[in-house]
Scaffold this active site. Structure first.
Site, PDB file in Angstrom:
ATOM      1  N   CYS A  78       0.811  -1.228   0.000  1.00 45.90           N
ATOM      2  CA  CYS A  78       0.000   0.000   0.000  1.00 45.90           C
ATOM      3  C   CYS A  78       0.849   1.285   0.000  1.00 45.90           C
ATOM      4  O   CYS A  78       1.363   1.660  -1.048  1.00 45.90           O
ATOM      5  CB  CYS A  78      -0.984  -0.059   1.159  1.00 45.90           C
ATOM      6  SG  CYS A  78      -2.379   1.045   0.917  1.00 45.90           S
ATOM      7  N   HIS A 170      -3.451  -5.325   1.716  1.00 47.81           N
ATOM      8  CA  HIS A 170      -2.660  -5.715   2.900  1.00 47.81           C
ATOM      9  C   HIS A 170      -2.679  -7.222   3.155  1.00 47.81           C
ATOM     10  O   HIS A 170      -3.457  -7.702   3.981  1.00 47.81           O
ATOM     11  CB  HIS A 170      -3.230  -5.006   4.141  1.00 47.81           C
ATOM     12  CG  HIS A 170      -2.943  -3.551   4.180  1.00 47.81           C
ATOM     13  ND1 HIS A 170      -1.886  -3.018   4.868  1.00 47.81           N
ATOM     14  CD2 HIS A 170      -3.574  -2.512   3.602  1.00 47.81           C
ATOM     15  CE1 HIS A 170      -1.874  -1.705   4.728  1.00 47.81           C
ATOM     16  NE2 HIS A 170      -2.889  -1.371   3.964  1.00 47.81           N
ATOM     17  N   GLU A 172      -0.681  -8.922   4.874  1.00 45.22           N
ATOM     18  CA  GLU A 172      -0.248  -9.188   6.256  1.00 45.22           C
ATOM     19  C   GLU A 172      -1.399  -9.146   7.252  1.00 45.22           C
ATOM     20  O   GLU A 172      -1.229  -9.534   8.401  1.00 45.22           O
ATOM     21  CB  GLU A 172       0.863  -8.198   6.659  1.00 45.22           C
ATOM     22  CG  GLU A 172       0.416  -6.795   7.037  1.00 45.22           C
ATOM     23  CD  GLU A 172      -0.063  -5.935   5.865  1.00 45.22           C
ATOM     24  OE1 GLU A 172      -0.020  -6.397   4.718  1.00 45.22           O
ATOM     25  OE2 GLU A 172      -0.500  -4.795   6.114  1.00 45.22           O
TER      26      GLU A 172
HETATM   27  N1  GLN Z   1      -3.674   6.279   1.893  1.00 47.07           N
HETATM   28  C1  GLN Z   1      -2.297   6.033   2.263  1.00 47.07           C
HETATM   29  C2  GLN Z   1      -1.366   6.911   1.418  1.00 47.07           C
HETATM   30  O1  GLN Z   1      -1.728   7.428   0.402  1.00 47.07           O
HETATM   31  C3  GLN Z   1      -1.947   4.572   2.078  1.00 47.07           C
HETATM   32  C4  GLN Z   1      -2.796   3.729   3.000  1.00 47.07           C
HETATM   33  C5  GLN Z   1      -2.211   2.407   3.390  1.00 47.07           C
HETATM   34  O2  GLN Z   1      -0.996   2.202   3.375  1.00 47.07           O
HETATM   35  N2  GLN Z   1      -3.077   1.529   3.838  1.00 47.07           N
HETATM   36  O3  GLN Z   1      -0.257   7.076   1.829  1.00 47.07           O
END
Ligand code: GLN
Length: 190
Positions: A78, A170, A172
């Site tokens: 992410c 995610h 994990e």
């Molecule tokens: N919305 C976050 C970003 O743009 C990422 C969210 C996440 O890592 N779950 O940095």
């Protein structure tokens, strides 16, 4: 296999647990020098703007490039994926430009800020992987050297470029170890 997890912000503990369950020796790092002992690095999810400042201030940008040159693996979740991307839309973030994709931050809209959805994995299509998406980005462009390994509604959500494996969701936060095992055996070991 020794897997380091960047310890600054985000879901560090969950990644330590996830890769340990898949058979790796895991430890967290807050200092680029500590990476010398690592065979692989995990950039966790969190807030990419915050993690970005830390990465560059602490010299992780150079250390990560060196790891890739040495053939070590990088796994990113992410915010971690945003930090590796060549091009970031939405609120700008200084990224490492090591993964030839474009991403749009927080792309799923407010009502769907967080959701779960079934992902089809290219390396194991028999059973879907439950993707947990938390204010996730969308990959809007994939360079020709990037392989799409997971899709949601025909859009890429898990990608690989050489020694880098990155997910917009995610893994994990699940007990499904298939992605960790793929990373350890195919990306790092292969
Ligand atoms: N919305 C976050 C970003 O743009 C990422 C969210 C996440 O890592 N779950 O940095």
């Amino acid at each position: 296999m020794k897997v380091a997890v960047l310890r600054f912000q985000g879901d560090v503990y969950e990644h330590l647990k996830y890769f340990a369950a898949a058979g790796a020796e895991t430890f967290s790092v807050k200092n680029a020098r500590e990476l010398e002992n690592a065979d692989a690095l995990v950039l966790p999810g969190g807030e990419s703007t915050t993690i970005s400042k830390f990465l560059f201030e602490e010299g992780f940008d150079e250390a990560i490039k060196k790891m890739i040159e040495e053939g070590k693996g990088i796994f990113a979740t992410c915010a971690g994926l945003i930090l590796l991307a060549n091009e970031v839309f939405g609120n700008q973030v200084k990224s490492l430009s090591l993964l030839n994709i474009s991403v749009l931050r927080n792309a799923y809209g407010r009502q769907k800020d967080s959701f779960e959805a079934g992902i089809s994995l290219k390396f194991d299509s028999e059973r879907e992987f439950t993707g947990v998406f938390i204010r996730a980005p969308k990959i809007t462009r994939v360079g020709h050297e990037v392989e799409v390994l997971g899709e949601l509604d025909n859009e890429p959500v898990l990608v690989r470029q050489g020694k880098i494996l990155a997910a917009t969701f995610h893994p994990e936060l699940t007990e499904d170890l298939r992605i960790a095992k793929y990373f350890l055996s195919e990306v790092c070991g292969g």
